[in-house]
Structures are given as C-alpha cells and as structure tokens.
Write a protein that holds these residues in place. Structure first.
Motif, mmCIF file in Angstrom:
data_model
loop_
_atom_site.group_PDB
_atom_site.id
_atom_site.type_symbol
_atom_site.label_atom_id
_atom_site.label_comp_id
_atom_site.label_asym_id
_atom_site.label_seq_id
_atom_site.Cartn_x
_atom_site.Cartn_y
_atom_site.Cartn_z
ATOM 1 N N ARG A 128 -0.852 -1.930 11.149
ATOM 2 C CA ARG A 128 -0.484 -2.884 12.179
ATOM 3 C C ARG A 128 0.939 -2.646 12.656
ATOM 4 O O ARG A 128 1.690 -1.891 12.060
ATOM 5 N N LEU A 129 1.298 -3.308 13.743
ATOM 6 C CA LEU A 129 2.623 -3.131 14.311
ATOM 7 C C LEU A 129 3.693 -3.341 13.245
ATOM 8 O O LEU A 129 3.624 -4.274 12.443
ATOM 9 N N ILE A 130 4.688 -2.475 13.240
ATOM 10 C CA ILE A 130 5.681 -2.468 12.180
ATOM 11 C C ILE A 130 6.677 -3.604 12.390
ATOM 12 O O ILE A 130 7.276 -3.738 13.442
ATOM 13 N N GLU A 131 6.867 -4.402 11.367
ATOM 14 C CA GLU A 131 7.774 -5.529 11.468
ATOM 15 C C GLU A 131 9.221 -5.073 11.291
ATOM 16 O O GLU A 131 9.513 -4.147 10.531
ATOM 17 N N PRO A 132 10.177 -5.756 11.998
ATOM 18 C CA PRO A 132 11.592 -5.353 11.929
ATOM 19 C C PRO A 132 12.170 -5.371 10.522
ATOM 20 O O PRO A 132 13.105 -4.639 10.234
ATOM 21 N N ILE A 133 11.609 -6.174 9.626
ATOM 22 C CA ILE A 133 12.142 -6.238 8.270
ATOM 23 C C ILE A 133 12.048 -4.888 7.566
ATOM 24 O O ILE A 133 12.848 -4.578 6.694
ATOM 25 N N LEU A 134 11.072 -4.058 7.972
ATOM 26 C CA LEU A 134 10.967 -2.730 7.378
ATOM 27 C C LEU A 134 12.183 -1.890 7.744
ATOM 28 O O LEU A 134 12.699 -1.142 6.908
ATOM 29 N N ALA A 135 12.653 -2.016 8.982
ATOM 30 C CA ALA A 135 13.847 -1.276 9.402
ATOM 31 C C ALA A 135 15.044 -1.684 8.551
ATOM 32 O O ALA A 135 15.849 -0.840 8.117
ATOM 33 N N PHE A 136 15.162 -2.977 8.298
ATOM 34 C CA PHE A 136 16.272 -3.470 7.472
ATOM 35 C C PHE A 136 16.192 -2.892 6.064
ATOM 36 O O PHE A 136 17.200 -2.471 5.480
ATOM 37 N N LYS A 137 14.985 -2.857 5.505
ATOM 38 C CA LYS A 137 14.818 -2.342 4.154
ATOM 39 C C LYS A 137 15.146 -0.853 4.083
ATOM 40 O O LYS A 137 15.794 -0.387 3.131
ATOM 41 N N ILE A 138 14.725 -0.105 5.095
ATOM 42 C CA ILE A 138 15.022 1.328 5.115
ATOM 43 C C ILE A 138 16.526 1.555 5.229
ATOM 44 O O ILE A 138 17.080 2.477 4.622
ATOM 45 N N MET A 139 17.212 0.700 5.996
ATOM 46 C CA MET A 139 18.658 0.804 6.094
ATOM 47 C C MET A 139 19.306 0.575 4.726
ATOM 48 O O MET A 139 20.252 1.272 4.342
ATOM 49 N N GLN A 140 18.798 -0.407 3.976
ATOM 50 C CA GLN A 140 19.329 -0.659 2.638
ATOM 51 C C GLN A 140 19.147 0.561 1.731
ATOM 52 O O GLN A 140 20.051 0.915 0.964
ATOM 53 N N LEU A 141 17.984 1.185 1.827
ATOM 54 C CA LEU A 141 17.731 2.378 1.022
ATOM 55 C C LEU A 141 18.687 3.503 1.395
ATOM 56 O O LEU A 141 19.220 4.208 0.526
#
Length: 349
Positions: free
Chosen positions: A127-140
């Motif tokens: 499904r459409l990717i939620e913005p929270i995933l971008a935040f998590k990838i930034m943390q990584l």
C-alpha cells in the motif's frame, strides 16, 4: 534546531547515503561531490553523531531483510537472491516478515537496529508508503545503518532503490491481449491504494489509449492480491450482461482465482476468456491451462539490492546510479490463446 544529515544532503543535492560515504570515508565518490558535501557540512555547521559512527565501525556482518509476506510465492526468489549475494561477501541475513502489516514492518526496523545489523533491505511493495517510514529511515541513516528499498521510496528522502517496470509490464500484457483481437479487456487490481496496483493500472490504460480503445470503468475492479479475491472479482465481471473477453490481473494469485471462477461458470479458457497475470511466480506454468504472465526478475532484484547496500557500506565500488529499474518480460502460455513459449521483452517507450 540542529541540522541533520538530511539537511546536508538537500544542500549538497546528493543522497543521504552519499553524505554518509563522504563523512565516513567509506565508498567512492567523485572529488567534486566530496567537496560539495563538505561545503554543505561547513555552511550548516553540521555535527555528525560521533557515537553512532564509532559504534558502526564494529560490524556484525549481518544484513536485515524485511519483506511484505513470505507466504506469498512472489518473495522467496528475492530472499534467495539476497542471501546468495550476501553470503558471497561474508554476510548473514536476518529475515523479517511484515505479514502485510505496515506497523509490524516499522517494529522490525527497530529490532534490526537493536541487533546491530550493518544494513537493511526493506520491501516497500504494497500500500501507499506512509511518511513515518521516511522518518524511520532517516533515524537509521543517522545511526549509520544504510537502507536500500525494493520498489518505492517514501516521500521526502532519496536513498538507493531497486524496482521493477510495473507500468511497462502491464502495457506489454494489455497490448498482447489487444493484438489477439480482444476489445473488452477487464483489469483486476489489488488494493486500490497500492502503488503496485496504481502503476500496473496505468500501463493497462496506456495500452488501451495507444491502440485507440475507449476506457470503460465498468471493466475495472479491485481485490486483495489473493486467490479468493481474484475469484470473487472475476465472478462479478463474468456474470454481467456484457462480460469481458479477456482479464488482466495485477498479480498471478488473483489470475489463478480468475481461472477458478471461469471453470465454476463453465467458461473455457482461452476459448471464452483469455487470462493474463503478473509476477511470474513459479507454479503458474502448472495451472490449467498454463498462465500467461508478466515475469518480474525477483532473484536479480535481490542480488542488486545487496550490491547497492554494499556500495553504501564501502564494500563495493559505487555504480553510476543509486536507483535501478529492472525490466519485466511477458511469457506467453495457454491461458491467452496464443502460441506458447514466446517471450516479449523491450522497455516501454
């Protein structure tokens, strides 16, 4: 607010992974790019997370792989490609299964970070990717853990990605059905908010337009990417007053459901109904009749995803592009009524 690595990447007009490579000294970048990143660091007064960097030097020789649903026969070939390439470079793979649950996928990222993996491959298919995933990838990234995405990026970031030409594959499939004389071609998509459904639907629509056929909304329906969902969607289409003569589905599992529905309704395939699927999962050649399908190079995607990850980790020389699109090809079998064994390749122009 303190500047982040994302701010540096934006100022330098490069990816986050490129900034990480410059600051860590791992991996090759051009001198021009290196100077641009360093100027951005200086102008923003960016201070890297030295603790994360020092921890990162102690490698675990483990990679994380997060997939959407390992029970789906689409994913094992990807896993095989990832494991084989990782082992070639001395890395083990920690496999995580989302079970089609986005929140579970985010939790897996936390687990992988705590386990100290050296890098992560994340399947953003679904499904459409939620913005929270971008935040998590930034943390990584801030913690020194590079990420490579399979399929699509969340908005707001630019990291390496390996994906399939969904639109082009759907265009080939629909064009093939048109070449066989079909004019009422139905489309069964998966979840309507799925990026994969959206792009395969776009390829279907483009083929109709290029061949002078009018789009008919009544021939489009959506399901859940599963066999039973495809069967119910096909029953809805085939019991209409004016049913389609061909059905193109957004994945093979739903196409198998279409074959089941046709049999239940006493419709012969391909005499009464042509069927084409998408993905090229292994047992489609054993359906009755064998299923014509758009084959996705899943094994190759797994291999290349590991290579992109190794580039970020400085274990492999950088390629010319952070994102790689692979081409799918149409394998013609008995379900569409054409000569079996033919393969149609070629990118969408």
């Amino acid at each position: 607010m303190e500047p982040t690595i994302k701010d540096v990447a934006k100022r330098a007009r490069v990816s986050i992974s490129t900034v990480s490579r410059v600051l860590s000294g791992n991996g090759r970048v051009t001198e021009e790019t290196r100077q641009r990143v360093l100027r951005a660091v200086e102008s923003l007064n960016y201070q890297p997370n030295l603790l994360a960097q020092s921890l990162k030097k102690r490698r675990s020789h483990t990679l994380g792989l997060v997939v959407q649903n390992i029970a789906n026969p689409f994913f094992p070939d990807i896993v095989r490609g990832v494991e084989e390439k990782a082992q070639e470079y001395g890395y083990d793979v920690f496999l995580c299964d989302n079970r089609k649950d986005f929140q579970r996928g985010l939790a897996h990222l936390d687990v992988l970070q705590k386990r100290g993996v050296d890098g992560i491959i994340y399947s953003s298919m679904g499904r459409l990717i939620e913005p929270i995933l971008a935040f998590k990838i930034m943390q990584l990234s801030e913690a020194g853990i590079p990420v490579v995405l399979l399929w699509r990026q969340p908005p707001g970031i630019n990291i390496p990605m390996v994906y399939n030409d969904e639109k082009g594959g759907a265009y080939k499939a629909t064009t093939h059905l048109i070449s066989l004389g079909h004019r009422r071609i139905a489309f069964i998509g998966g979840f309507q908010d799925s990026l994969v459904t959206k792009e395969r639907f776009e390829g279907y629509c483009l083929a109709l337009e290029k061949n002078g056929l009018s789009f008919d909304q009544s021939l489009v329906t959506y399901s859940d990417f599963e066999v039973n969902g495809g069967r119910e969607a096909a029953r809805h289409l085939l019991t209409r007053d004016l049913p389609p003569t061909a059905i193109f589905t957004a994945n093979d599992l739903m196409a198998i459901g279409v074959l089941m529905a046709a049999k239940q309704l006493n419709k012969k395939v391909p005499e009464d109904l042509a069927v084409v699927g998408f993905d090229g999962i292994p047992f489609t050649e054993y359906t009755d009749p064998p299923l014509t399908t758009v084959c996705v190079p899943r094994y190759e995607m797994g291999l290349i995803a590991v290579e992109k990850l190794l580039e970020q980790m400085g274990e492999k020389e950088d390629s010319s592009s952070d994102s790689i699109m692979l081409e799918s090809h149409l394998v013609i079998r008995g379900s569409c009524g054409a000569v079996e064994g033919k393969v149609i390749s070629g990118a969408l122009s």
